[in-house]
Design a protein around this motif. Structure first.
Motif, PDB file in Angstrom:
ATOM      1  N   UNK A 278       0.837  -1.201   0.000  1.00 54.12           N
ATOM      2  CA  UNK A 278       0.000   0.000   0.000  1.00 54.12           C
ATOM      3  C   UNK A 278       0.875   1.255   0.000  1.00 54.12           C
ATOM      4  N   UNK A 279       1.931   1.261   0.807  1.00 48.09           N
ATOM      5  CA  UNK A 279       2.835   2.413   0.858  1.00 48.09           C
ATOM      6  C   UNK A 279       3.549   2.600  -0.476  1.00 48.09           C
ATOM      7  N   UNK A 280       3.972   1.513  -1.108  1.00 47.29           N
ATOM      8  CA  UNK A 280       4.668   1.604  -2.395  1.00 47.29           C
ATOM      9  C   UNK A 280       3.746   2.135  -3.485  1.00 47.29           C
ATOM     10  N   UNK A 281       2.518   1.665  -3.516  1.00 49.98           N
ATOM     11  CA  UNK A 281       1.567   2.146  -4.521  1.00 49.98           C
ATOM     12  C   UNK A 281       1.270   3.625  -4.281  1.00 49.98           C
ATOM     13  N   UNK A 282       1.061   3.999  -3.033  1.00 47.52           N
ATOM     14  CA  UNK A 282       0.781   5.401  -2.718  1.00 47.52           C
ATOM     15  C   UNK A 282       1.933   6.314  -3.083  1.00 47.52           C
ATOM     16  N   UNK A 283       3.158   5.921  -2.757  1.00 44.18           N
ATOM     17  CA  UNK A 283       4.306   6.762  -3.098  1.00 44.18           C
ATOM     18  C   UNK A 283       4.516   6.802  -4.607  1.00 44.18           C
ATOM     19  N   UNK A 284       4.229   5.715  -5.298  1.00 46.89           N
ATOM     20  CA  UNK A 284       4.321   5.725  -6.758  1.00 46.89           C
ATOM     21  C   UNK A 284       3.348   6.712  -7.376  1.00 46.89           C
ATOM     22  N   UNK A 285       2.127   6.759  -6.864  1.00 46.85           N
ATOM     23  CA  UNK A 285       1.129   7.693  -7.379  1.00 46.85           C
ATOM     24  C   UNK A 285       1.549   9.133  -7.090  1.00 46.85           C
ATOM     25  N   UNK A 286       1.993   9.390  -5.855  1.00 40.15           N
ATOM     26  CA  UNK A 286       2.420  10.746  -5.492  1.00 40.15           C
ATOM     27  C   UNK A 286       3.600  11.186  -6.355  1.00 40.15           C
ATOM     28  N   UNK A 287       4.589  10.325  -6.534  1.00 45.15           N
ATOM     29  CA  UNK A 287       5.753  10.674  -7.347  1.00 45.15           C
ATOM     30  C   UNK A 287       5.386  10.875  -8.805  1.00 45.15           C
ATOM     31  N   UNK A 288       4.467  10.071  -9.326  1.00 52.41           N
ATOM     32  CA  UNK A 288       4.027  10.245 -10.704  1.00 52.41           C
ATOM     33  C   UNK A 288       3.348  11.595 -10.879  1.00 52.41           C
ATOM     34  N   UNK A 289       2.456  11.948  -9.961  1.00 53.57           N
ATOM     35  CA  UNK A 289       1.750  13.231 -10.050  1.00 53.57           C
ATOM     36  C   UNK A 289       2.735  14.386  -9.934  1.00 53.57           C
ATOM     37  N   UNK A 290       3.669  14.303  -8.980  1.00 57.20           N
ATOM     38  CA  UNK A 290       4.662  15.368  -8.843  1.00 57.20           C
ATOM     39  C   UNK A 290       5.522  15.487 -10.104  1.00 57.20           C
ATOM     40  N   UNK A 291       5.862  14.375 -10.699  1.00 56.51           N
ATOM     41  CA  UNK A 291       6.637  14.409 -11.933  1.00 56.51           C
ATOM     42  C   UNK A 291       5.872  15.052 -13.076  1.00 56.51           C
ATOM     43  N   UNK A 292       4.592  14.743 -13.165  1.00 58.58           N
ATOM     44  CA  UNK A 292       3.760  15.334 -14.225  1.00 58.58           C
ATOM     45  C   UNK A 292       3.568  16.831 -14.008  1.00 58.58           C
ATOM     46  N   UNK A 293       3.407  17.229 -12.756  1.00 60.48           N
ATOM     47  CA  UNK A 293       3.167  18.639 -12.449  1.00 60.48           C
ATOM     48  C   UNK A 293       4.431  19.465 -12.689  1.00 60.48           C
ATOM     49  N   UNK A 294       5.581  18.938 -12.331  1.00 61.49           N
ATOM     50  CA  UNK A 294       6.823  19.707 -12.431  1.00 61.49           C
ATOM     51  C   UNK A 294       7.562  19.515 -13.752  1.00 61.49           C
ATOM     52  N   UNK A 295       7.096  18.647 -14.617  1.00 63.37           N
ATOM     53  CA  UNK A 295       7.782  18.394 -15.887  1.00 63.37           C
ATOM     54  C   UNK A 295       7.687  19.622 -16.789  1.00 63.37           C
TER      55      UNK A 295
END
Length: 97
Positions: free
Chosen positions: A71-88
């Motif tokens: 659950x923690x890995x999936x959550x951090x993956x989603x957060x990192x993906x969103x942050x990457x998309x926002x800051x790209x």
């Protein structure tokens, strides 16, 4: 200072930060907050009955830990993906550089 040296220092600090409590508090019990909260509720109100029952009860503590880590890995993956998309940088922004 080179980037790889900074990264090496940061990795060492993270390892030290994780290992220090285990070394310093050798006889400590690292229990979860859920168990402590349940004990406190039972002490303060012995007649308390939970409103809901768990839908799924893991077979063992290892399975519960695995599900929590997943659950923690999936959550951090989603957060990192969103942050990457926002800051790209957008393609039109890259042409200006």
């Amino acid at each position: 200072m080179k980037v790889w040296q900074k990264n090496l220092i940061l990795i060492g600090l993270v390892i030290l930060l994780a290992a220090f409590p285990l070394w310093y508090c050798r006889d400590a019990e690292f229990g979860g907050a859920d168990g402590m909260a349940g004990e406190l509720i039972e002490e303060s109100n012995p007649d308390y009955e939970p409103w809901f029952q768990p839908i799924f009860e893991p077979a063992s503590g290892e399975v519960e830990s695995l599900l929590f880590a997943l659950q923690a890995a999936i959550g951090s993956g989603i957060v990192c993906f969103v942050l990457g998309r926002v800051t790209a940088k957008k393609p039109e922004d890259q042409k200006k550089v």
